[in-house]
Design an enzyme around this catalytic site. Structure first.
Site, PDB file in Angstrom:
ATOM      1  N   GLN A  62       0.569  -9.207  -0.417  1.00 21.28           N
ATOM      2  CA  GLN A  62       1.896  -9.762  -0.176  1.00 21.28           C
ATOM      3  C   GLN A  62       1.985 -11.254  -0.471  1.00 21.28           C
ATOM      4  OE1 GLN A  62       1.637  -7.498   3.789  1.00 21.28           O
ATOM      5  NE2 GLN A  62       3.827  -7.774   3.514  1.00 21.28           N
TER       6      GLN A  62
ATOM      7  N   HIS B 226      -6.100  -4.335   4.397  1.00 22.72           N
ATOM      8  CA  HIS B 226      -4.669  -4.391   4.682  1.00 22.72           C
ATOM      9  C   HIS B 226      -3.933  -3.515   3.658  1.00 22.72           C
ATOM     10  CE1 HIS B 226      -1.381  -6.803   6.773  1.00 22.72           C
ATOM     11  NE2 HIS B 226      -0.721  -6.028   5.928  1.00 22.72           N
TER      12      HIS B 226
ATOM     13  N   GLU C  70      -3.519  -2.363  11.390  1.00 23.44           N
ATOM     14  CA  GLU C  70      -2.565  -1.340  11.830  1.00 23.44           C
ATOM     15  C   GLU C  70      -3.096   0.072  11.579  1.00 23.44           C
ATOM     16  OE1 GLU C  70       1.503  -3.904  10.866  1.00 23.44           O
ATOM     17  OE2 GLU C  70       0.883  -2.283   9.535  1.00 23.44           O
TER      18      GLU C  70
ATOM     19  N   GLU D  68       0.258  -9.898  14.606  1.00 27.37           N
ATOM     20  CA  GLU D  68       1.550 -10.006  13.929  1.00 27.37           C
ATOM     21  C   GLU D  68       2.663  -9.849  14.948  1.00 27.37           C
ATOM     22  OE1 GLU D  68       2.240  -7.448  10.564  1.00 27.37           O
ATOM     23  OE2 GLU D  68       0.129  -7.525   9.941  1.00 27.37           O
TER      24      GLU D  68
ATOM     25  N   TRP E 255       4.170 -13.495  12.218  1.00 28.82           N
ATOM     26  CA  TRP E 255       4.374 -12.933  10.881  1.00 28.82           C
ATOM     27  C   TRP E 255       5.768 -13.347  10.449  1.00 28.82           C
ATOM     28  CZ3 TRP E 255       1.084 -10.298   7.676  1.00 28.82           C
ATOM     29  CH2 TRP E 255       1.641  -9.772   6.509  1.00 28.82           C
TER      30      TRP E 255
END
Length: 502
Positions: free
Chosen positions: A42, A140, A186, A392, A435
Site C-alpha cells: 500500500q 501483510h 489480521e 491499526e 492507520w
C-alpha cells in the site's frame, strides 16, 4: 471465559463520562509507544523495480483496468526519507511497516534480493537515526505469486517451512535494530476474507466458489497461519531472542461485539461470535487448542493440532496485535438472506448476524470507542492479560475531500481515551498505532477512500504530501501542546482554516 456480553454494561457505563476526561501523553507509561502504520504493497510502489517479483496483490490488482493498483502507490520506496522526516517532525515514537516477501526473496524461497535487502536496511537505519522504533510486520497479505502458483499458498502446509525461512532471513538481517515483530497481519480477517468467500487473491479473476472449497479452506488457512507463526516464533526464541532481546506476536482483526438485545439467544450468539472471531486465534496461543464451541460446530472441517503442534503453538506469542475499526451488535439470526455475501459462510457457521453500531460505510464510520475498550478488557480477562499493541485504528474519509479532517482527529482522540481507560482498569496495552501515517492505496477502497494524516496527491507524479488537521492534532498530543479536555481541536481547526483546500 467471560463472554463479551458481560462487558457491555461496564463499557456503556464508563463511556458516557470518561472519554471527555483530560489525559495527556504523560498519563501513559513511559515505554508506551504511540505510532502510525503502513504496509508494503500500500505504501512502497516500485512494484517491479530492483528485482522485486509479483505478489498476489500485484496479480489481483492488475485485474482492474487503468491505474487502480499499487504499482506506484505513495512511492514510499523512493520517498522513504521524506516520510521518515515527516514522522520525526510529528514526534512519532514508532513506525509500523511490513516487509514485502517478494521484494526480499523474489522466488519466495532461496536467493535474497540484495537491493530489496538494502532498502529495508536503509529504512530501518533512517528510522533509528530519528529515534523512531521500527515495528515490523512480516506478512501483510502479499504472498509471492510464485508460491501461490506452486502450491496454493496458505491452504498448503508447505507454507509453514517457507514462511519460517523468510522469517529467519528477516530476523538475521534486521533483528539487531527491530525489537517488535508481528508475524501475520489480521490473521482472522485474512483467512475469512481470502478464503471464506471463495475469492482467493493471486488469480485474475480471483478464485470463486466453483474452484475453492470455501467450507473448509478458511479454517485450513487459519490453522496453517498458526503453525507458521509458532514455527517462526520457536525459531526466534531458540536462535535470536537471547542476543536480540525482541518480542514476537500475532495480529488479529478485532470487532467490538455486544448483544443486540438482552435476550438469551443474542447473548449466546455473542459468545459464539467471540469464540470464532477471538478464540479461533487467541485460545490456541494460550492453551494450545481451539475453543470447544468451534470444535462442536465445525466437526471435521476444523483441523486438529497434533500433541507436538499444540505444545509449539501454546505460548508462541509474546504479545497480541489488535487491529480495530468497527463495533457490531450481534443477533441470533443466521438466515442467509440477512447475511451479506462477503464472508457469508463463515458467519453462517457462527449462527449470527452483525449489525453495525453507528454508520459503517466505505467512506465513513462512526467513532464507537467503547468497542475498543471492551476488546481490551475482554482479552485481559479471557486470555491471561497478555501485552497488547493496537496496530491499526483510524477513520476513513473520502480521499481528497479536505485537509481539515476534524472527524478523524476527534476519532483518534476518542480511541486514545478508550485505551487510557483500559490501561487504568488493568489492561497491559503497550502501544497505539494510527492507520495510517499517510494516504495509501487501500486494499478495499483503492484510491477512493483514505485514512492518512498526510494527504497524498496521487495525480502528482511526485506524490506530494500535505499535512491534515489530524497530523497537527497528533503532533500536539505527542508533544504536550494539546489539552484533550479543552476545545483545542476546534481552535486547531480555526488555526488551520487557511489551508483547508487541496
Amino acid at each position: 471465559m467471560k463472554p463479551f456480553s458481560q462487558f457491555f454494561v461496564f463499557v456503556v457505563t464508563v463511556s458516557a463520562t470518561s472519554y471527555i476526561d483530560a489525559f495527556t501523553r504523560n498519563d501513559f507509561p513511559n515505554d508506551f509507544l504511540f505510532g502510525a502504520a503502513t504496509s508494503a504493497y500500500q505504501w512502497e510502489g516500485a512494484f517491479d523495480e530492483d528485482g522485486k517479483s509479483p505478489s498476489v496483490w500485484d496479480t489481483t490488482s492488475h485485474c482492474d483496468s487503468g491505474s487502480n493498483n499499487g504499482d506506484i502507490a505513495c512511492d514510499g520506496y523512493h520517498k522513504y526519507k521524506e516520510d521518515v522526516m515527516l514522522m520525526a517532525e510529528m514526534g512519532l515514537e514508532s513506525f509500523r511497516f511490513s516487509i514485502s516477501w517478494s521484494r526480499l526473496i523474489p522466488n519466495g524461497r532461496g536467493r535474497i534480493n540484495p537491493k530489496g535487502l538494502l532498502f529495508y536496511k536503509n529504512l530501518i537505519k533512517e528510522l533509528r537515526s530519528h529515534g523512531i522504533e521500527p515495528q515490523v510486520t512480516l506478512y501483510h497479505y502479499d504472498l509471492p505469486q510464485s508460491l501461490e502458483d506452486e502450491y496454493g499458498g496458505w491452504i498448503n502446509r508447505k507454507i509453514i517451512e517457507d514462511f519460517t525461512a523468510f522469517a529467519d532471513v528477516c530476523f538475521r538481517e534486521f533483528g539487531e535494530d527491530v525489537k517488535l515483530w508481528t508475524k501475520i497481519n489480521e490473521a482472522t480477517l485474512f483467512a475469512i476474507g481470502s478464503y471464506g468467500d471463495g475469492m482467493r487473491y493471486g488469480h485474475c479473476p480471483p478464485m470463486n466458489y466453483s474452484t475453492a472449497n470455501v467450507c473448509t479452506e478458511t479454517y485450513i488457512a487459519g490453522h496453517n497461519m498458526l503453525l507458521a507463526h509458532s514455527s517462526a516464533s520457536n525459531l526466534y526464541k531458540l536462535k535470536y531472542k537471547t542476543k536480540q532481546r525482541g518480542s514476537v506476536g500475532l495480529s488479529i482483526y478485532a470487532y467490538g461485539l455486544s448483544p443486540y438485545t438482552d435476550s438469551k439467544d443474542d447473548e449466546t450468539a455473542t459468545e459464539r461470535a467471540e469464540a470464532f472471531l477471538f478464540g479461533w486465534m487467541l485460545k490456541p496461543l494460550v492453551v494450545g487448542d481451539y475453543p470447544d464451541i468451534m470444535k462442536r460446530t465445525l466437526g471435521s472441517r476444523l483441523p486438529v493440532f497434533s500433541e507436538e503442534e499444540s505444545k509449539q503453538v501454546k505460548g508462541s506469542s509474546d504479545f497480541v496485535g489488535v487491529v480495530h475499526y468497527n463495533t457490531f451488535y450481534v443477533t441470533n439470526r443466521p438466515a442467509p438472506s440477512l447475511v451479506t455475501s462477503i464472508n457469508k459462510l463463515f458467519f453462517a457457521d457462527i449462527g449470527a448476524y452483525l449489525i453495525a453500531a453507528g454508520n459503517a460505510s466505505l467512506f465513513e464510520f462512526d467513532a464507537v470507542p467503547w468497542g475498543l475498550e471492551g476488546i481490551l478488557q475482554h482479552i485481559k480477562q479471557s486470555y491471561n492479560n497478555p501485552p497488547i499493541y493496537i496496530l491499526e485504528n483510524g477513520k476513513p474519509m473520502k480521499h481528497g475531500s479536505t485537509l481539515q479532517d476534524t472527524p478523524r482527529a476527534e476519532f483518534i482522540q476518542a480511541y486514545i481515551g478508550a485505551v487510557h481507560n483500559a490501561i487504568t482498569n488493568g489492561s497491559d496495552t503497550r502501544g497505539y498505532f494510527v492507520w495510517s501515517m499517510i494516504d495509501l492505496y487501500e486494499l478495499i477502497g483503492r484510491y477512493m477512500t483514505s485514512y492518512g494524516m498526510y494527504y497524498v496527491n496521487f495525480s502528482d507524479p511526485g506524490r506530494k504530501r500535505s499535512p491534515k488537521l489530524s497530523a497537527s492534532w497528533y503532533t500536539g498530543f505527542l508533544n504536550g501542546t494539546i489539552d484533550v479536555a479543552s476545545q483545542d481541536t476546534i481552535q486547531l481547526q480555526r488555526k488551520c482554516s487557511g489551508s483547508s483546500s487541496l
